[in-house]
Scaffold this active site. Structure first.
Site, PDB file in Angstrom:
ATOM      1  N   HIS A   1      -9.183  30.581 -13.132  1.00 16.62           N
ATOM      2  CA  HIS A   1      -9.285  29.124 -13.085  1.00 16.62           C
ATOM      3  C   HIS A   1     -10.678  28.706 -12.623  1.00 16.62           C
ATOM      4  O   HIS A   1     -10.927  28.633 -11.416  1.00 16.62           O
ATOM      5  CB  HIS A   1      -8.235  28.558 -12.124  1.00 16.62           C
ATOM      6  CG  HIS A   1      -6.844  28.650 -12.630  1.00 16.62           C
ATOM      7  ND1 HIS A   1      -6.281  27.681 -13.438  1.00 16.62           N
ATOM      8  CD2 HIS A   1      -5.901  29.595 -12.454  1.00 16.62           C
ATOM      9  CE1 HIS A   1      -5.040  28.029 -13.740  1.00 16.62           C
ATOM     10  NE2 HIS A   1      -4.789  29.184 -13.156  1.00 16.62           N
TER      11      HIS A   1
ATOM     12  N   CYS B   1      -6.788  29.945 -18.742  1.00 22.10           N
ATOM     13  CA  CYS B   1      -5.493  30.442 -18.254  1.00 22.10           C
ATOM     14  C   CYS B   1      -4.517  30.624 -19.424  1.00 22.10           C
ATOM     15  O   CYS B   1      -4.799  31.359 -20.349  1.00 22.10           O
ATOM     16  CB  CYS B   1      -4.948  29.533 -17.157  1.00 22.10           C
ATOM     17  SG  CYS B   1      -3.570  30.254 -16.225  1.00 22.10           S
TER      18      CYS B   1
ATOM     19  N   GLU C   1     -11.899  25.790 -12.582  1.00 19.65           N
ATOM     20  CA  GLU C   1     -11.804  24.516 -11.852  1.00 19.65           C
ATOM     21  C   GLU C   1     -11.385  24.705 -10.401  1.00 19.65           C
ATOM     22  O   GLU C   1     -11.497  23.779  -9.593  1.00 19.65           O
ATOM     23  CB  GLU C   1     -10.828  23.571 -12.580  1.00 19.65           C
ATOM     24  CG  GLU C   1      -9.361  23.868 -12.409  1.00 19.65           C
ATOM     25  CD  GLU C   1      -8.813  24.990 -13.274  1.00 19.65           C
ATOM     26  OE1 GLU C   1      -7.588  25.198 -13.248  1.00 19.65           O
ATOM     27  OE2 GLU C   1      -9.609  25.652 -13.962  1.00 19.65           O
TER      28      GLU C   1
END
Length: 214
Positions: A192, A82, A194
């Site tokens: 992202h 990011c 995650e």
């Protein structure tokens, strides 16, 4: 093996840490750290970030971690996520500021006045939600991830690499643009992982086992 997650006060560090711990299991020790010496001693480094670029750059410099990040990017498997990925470029339109200059190119703002979907409806900025990703070049960190796999995005600015061969993955909103870039031991991604469920965890798992070579 030790993987350091750089904590300069800007990022969704809990989610990144938990996701890496989940995929690493007993293969690596995941260390969230604000200590430049720990970053320097780690075998691999993850550089996340969220928020405004000027704030991120200021905190990176104030924390004393800037040089540790640059040294890690020059020497060991390195993953930017990011805003951490955006900071690796030479310049950003957000704050009209110079960044770390690891990749040639800049970070530019979406221009919503010129952005419409296939039905003529204006697209919103920030670009937020799930989007298909398109493989431009094969890379070890994308192993096991299909073309057109969906990842989660939240951003108002995007990569504009100066070197076309640095681009690994693209998406479209509405036009195609780079969302993952790589060279040598560095991989940087706008979305992202995650927060991207199975595909994102696969990318992080690949990083845990990556030797830093393309």
């Amino acid at each position: 093996m030790k993987i350091a997650i750089v904590d300069y006060g800007m990022g969704n560090l809990h989610s990144v840490t938990k996701a890496l711990e989940f995929v690493a299991q007993a293969d690596a020790e995941i260390i969230l750290t604000a200590d430049p010496a720990v970053v320097a001693s780690a075998d691999k480094v993850v550089f996340p970030g969220q928020g405004a670029m000027p704030d991120c750059m200021r905190e990176l410099e104030a924390s004393g971690l800037k040089q540790a990040v640059l040294d890690a990017a020059a020497s060991k498997p390195f993953l930017g996520i990011c805003v951490g990925a955006q900071l690796l470029f030479e310049h950003s339109e957000e704050g009209n500021m110079d960044c770390l200059g690891v990749f040639k190119g800049k970070v530019i703002k979406f221009k919503p006045e010129n952005m419409h979907d296939e039905h003529g409806q204006k697209l919103k900025v920030p670009h937020m939600g799930w989007n298909e990703t398109f493989i431009v070049q094969d890379h070890p960190l994308w192993a096991g991830i299909a073309d057109k796999e969906r990842f989660y995005f939240v951003h108002s600015y995007h990569f504009a690499p100066a070197e076309p061969h640095d681009t690994i993955i693209e998406t479209s909103y509405p036009n195609r643009f780079a969302v993952a870039i790589a060279k040598d031991n560095i991989f940087a991604i706008q979305c992202h992982p995650e927060k991207s469920h199975t595909a994102g965890l696969q990318l992080l798992r690949n990083f845990v086992h990556w030797n830093g070579k393309q």
